[in-house]
Design a protein around this motif. Sequence first.
Motif, PDB file in Angstrom:
ATOM      1  N   LEU A  16       0.703  -1.266   0.040  1.00  0.00           N
ATOM      2  CA  LEU A  16      -0.111  -0.012   0.062  1.00  0.00           C
ATOM      3  C   LEU A  16       0.831   1.246   0.063  1.00  0.00           C
ATOM      4  CD1 LEU A  16      -2.745   1.615   0.306  1.00  0.00           C
ATOM      5  CD2 LEU A  16      -2.472   1.125   2.762  1.00  0.00           C
ATOM      6  N   PHE A  17       0.420   2.159  -0.897  1.00  0.00           N
ATOM      7  CA  PHE A  17       1.107   3.420  -0.931  1.00  0.00           C
ATOM      8  C   PHE A  17       0.098   4.479  -0.762  1.00  0.00           C
ATOM      9  CE2 PHE A  17       1.798   7.468  -3.380  1.00  0.00           C
ATOM     10  CZ  PHE A  17       3.176   7.846  -2.785  1.00  0.00           C
ATOM     11  N   LEU A  18       0.366   5.576  -0.046  1.00  0.00           N
ATOM     12  CA  LEU A  18      -0.783   6.549   0.058  1.00  0.00           C
ATOM     13  C   LEU A  18      -0.094   7.914  -0.413  1.00  0.00           C
ATOM     14  CD1 LEU A  18      -2.071   5.977   3.873  1.00  0.00           C
ATOM     15  CD2 LEU A  18      -2.928   5.047   1.629  1.00  0.00           C
ATOM     16  N   GLY A  19      -1.069   8.559  -1.155  1.00  0.00           N
ATOM     17  CA  GLY A  19      -0.353   9.741  -1.692  1.00  0.00           C
ATOM     18  C   GLY A  19      -1.411  11.008  -1.570  1.00  0.00           C
ATOM     19  N   ASN A  20      -1.242  12.172  -2.302  1.00  0.00           N
ATOM     20  CA  ASN A  20      -1.952  13.306  -2.371  1.00  0.00           C
ATOM     21  C   ASN A  20      -2.859  13.163  -3.281  1.00  0.00           C
ATOM     22  OD1 ASN A  20      -3.200  15.957  -2.337  1.00  0.00           O
ATOM     23  ND2 ASN A  20      -1.026  16.914  -2.464  1.00  0.00           N
ATOM     24  N   GLY A  21      -4.081  12.535  -3.112  1.00  0.00           N
ATOM     25  CA  GLY A  21      -4.902  12.050  -4.175  1.00  0.00           C
ATOM     26  C   GLY A  21      -4.345  10.948  -5.096  1.00  0.00           C
ATOM     27  N   SER A  22      -5.042  10.386  -5.782  1.00  0.00           N
ATOM     28  CA  SER A  22      -4.464   9.324  -6.989  1.00  0.00           C
ATOM     29  C   SER A  22      -3.355  10.002  -7.776  1.00  0.00           C
ATOM     30  CB  SER A  22      -5.660   8.778  -7.730  1.00  0.00           C
ATOM     31  OG  SER A  22      -6.328   7.755  -6.781  1.00  0.00           O
ATOM     32  N   ASP A  23      -3.712  11.227  -8.172  1.00  0.00           N
ATOM     33  CA  ASP A  23      -2.929  12.057  -9.181  1.00  0.00           C
ATOM     34  C   ASP A  23      -1.410  11.970  -8.766  1.00  0.00           C
ATOM     35  OD1 ASP A  23      -5.091  12.669 -10.521  1.00  0.00           O
ATOM     36  OD2 ASP A  23      -5.090  14.697  -9.467  1.00  0.00           O
ATOM     37  N   GLU A  24      -1.104  11.962  -7.467  1.00  0.00           N
ATOM     38  CA  GLU A  24       0.398  11.917  -6.994  1.00  0.00           C
ATOM     39  C   GLU A  24       1.005  10.335  -7.599  1.00  0.00           C
ATOM     40  OE1 GLU A  24       3.476  11.970  -3.352  1.00  0.00           O
ATOM     41  OE2 GLU A  24       1.287  12.160  -2.730  1.00  0.00           O
ATOM     42  N   ALA A  25      -0.002   9.397  -7.323  1.00  0.00           N
ATOM     43  CA  ALA A  25       0.492   8.193  -7.612  1.00  0.00           C
ATOM     44  C   ALA A  25       0.818   8.121  -9.132  1.00  0.00           C
ATOM     45  CB  ALA A  25      -0.199   7.039  -7.117  1.00  0.00           C
ATOM     46  N   ILE A  26      -0.177   8.699  -9.956  1.00  0.00           N
ATOM     47  CA  ILE A  26      -0.084   8.552 -11.452  1.00  0.00           C
ATOM     48  C   ILE A  26       1.237   9.064 -11.949  1.00  0.00           C
ATOM     49  CG2 ILE A  26      -1.119   9.623 -13.383  1.00  0.00           C
ATOM     50  CD1 ILE A  26      -3.960   9.384 -12.126  1.00  0.00           C
ATOM     51  N   ASP A  27       1.463  10.182 -11.312  1.00  0.00           N
ATOM     52  CA  ASP A  27       2.947  11.136 -11.640  1.00  0.00           C
ATOM     53  C   ASP A  27       3.875   9.967 -11.222  1.00  0.00           C
ATOM     54  OD1 ASP A  27       4.298  13.398 -12.689  1.00  0.00           O
ATOM     55  OD2 ASP A  27       4.846  13.599 -10.701  1.00  0.00           O
ATOM     56  N   LEU A  28       3.815   9.508 -10.205  1.00  0.00           N
ATOM     57  CA  LEU A  28       5.110   8.643  -9.616  1.00  0.00           C
ATOM     58  C   LEU A  28       5.343   7.565 -10.622  1.00  0.00           C
ATOM     59  CD1 LEU A  28       4.667   8.402  -5.899  1.00  0.00           C
ATOM     60  CD2 LEU A  28       6.413   9.854  -6.794  1.00  0.00           C
ATOM     61  N   VAL A  29       4.387   6.920 -11.170  1.00  0.00           N
ATOM     62  CA  VAL A  29       4.462   6.137 -11.971  1.00  0.00           C
ATOM     63  C   VAL A  29       5.333   6.369 -13.114  1.00  0.00           C
ATOM     64  CG1 VAL A  29       3.531   4.411 -13.714  1.00  0.00           C
ATOM     65  CG2 VAL A  29       2.414   4.745 -11.532  1.00  0.00           C
ATOM     66  N   PHE A  30       5.057   7.610 -13.813  1.00  0.00           N
ATOM     67  CA  PHE A  30       5.999   8.080 -14.901  1.00  0.00           C
ATOM     68  C   PHE A  30       7.210   8.280 -14.466  1.00  0.00           C
ATOM     69  CE2 PHE A  30       1.600   9.044 -16.331  1.00  0.00           C
ATOM     70  CZ  PHE A  30       1.813   8.354 -17.606  1.00  0.00           C
ATOM     71  N   ARG A  31       7.366   9.110 -13.346  1.00  0.00           N
ATOM     72  CA  ARG A  31       8.785   9.398 -12.669  1.00  0.00           C
ATOM     73  C   ARG A  31       9.776   8.215 -12.506  1.00  0.00           C
ATOM     74  NH1 ARG A  31       9.253  12.687  -8.523  1.00  0.00           N
ATOM     75  NH2 ARG A  31       7.054  12.654  -7.620  1.00  0.00           N
TER      76      ARG A  31
END
Length: 345
Positions: free
Chosen positions: A69-84
């Motif tokens: 489990l990862f928690l982020g600032n909305g799902s948008d943070e996790a979306i960005d992390l996938v690319f980075r």
Amino acid sequence: MELNKLIRENIKKLEPYACARNEFSGEAGVFLDANENPYNAPYNRYPDPLQHKLKEEIVKIKGCRKEQLFLGNGSDEAIDLVFRAFCEPGKDNMVRIDPSYGMYQVCAEINDIETRTVSLDENFRISAKKLLRAADENTKLIFLCSPNNPTSNLLDKEEVISVLKNFNGLVILDEAYIDFSPGNSFLPELNKYDNLIIFQTFSKAWGMAGIRLGMAFAAPEIITVFNKIKYPYNVNILTQQKALESIKENSKEKNKWVSKLLEARDVLSEELKTISCVKKVYPSDSNFLLVKMDDANKTYKYLTDRGIIVRNRSKVNLCNNCLRITVGSEKENTMLLLALKERDL
């Protein structure tokens, strides 16, 4: 899947920032390690960077392990992390269904990643073959959203499984609306597919869009990568406290909200079908309806002039003359229906 081959070389070599609360976690009487102001407790202290207490409660309701489990600032943070984490700028690409949630492409463009779109069919169904055919040796990610936004339908499970089994990169399945769906989440399948990343959120069924808390579920190795590159205190103390409070106090209430919204959705759908400017109401597996109008632009302006805000999706692929209408309270739904019926007069 060989995760090491997917991770960007600079991310592999990265020495992550270690904040004070990474170096010590636990109970103590005196904290003099983080240059905090000793006054105005508890908001003077930095939050737990890995949200241990909150994760302990979330895994109880989600049936997974903390390390998944990862928690982020909305799902948008996790979306960005996938690319980075996994996509080399100017070289790699991702495949996404079209239409779908716009942030997948926005994050790709911000990170200089090529986007390859595969259109849904006229019934908003996916084709695993078409998705896989769009991929090449530089495709790192395939994005799916189920139930999909803005089409509101659950994606065919067998097609999703076919993508998972036949793609050597990561498959991201966004389940933001899964609580409203008659289908099951892929969370129980997480251990079967090491290339699966699932997004869920507290914004929809839990009614907490304002606190900005998104969840990503994946193999521990993937979660480790996310934690390596995220900002140190990405989930603030107020968000953690409110989420903990809601999980403990509102779990039953949340289920009531979902049931109430599903009943209201079906009533709203049937009522909309009786209005002449409405040409079609698409089946929905979520808390919103995609509605085809005789003139979506005209209807959108008519509604906004009366203080009723819906989403105009007319410019989106396969959604010509369509409005996306969220299921609101009984009062809000009634106001919408009355306004549309008055337009017919």
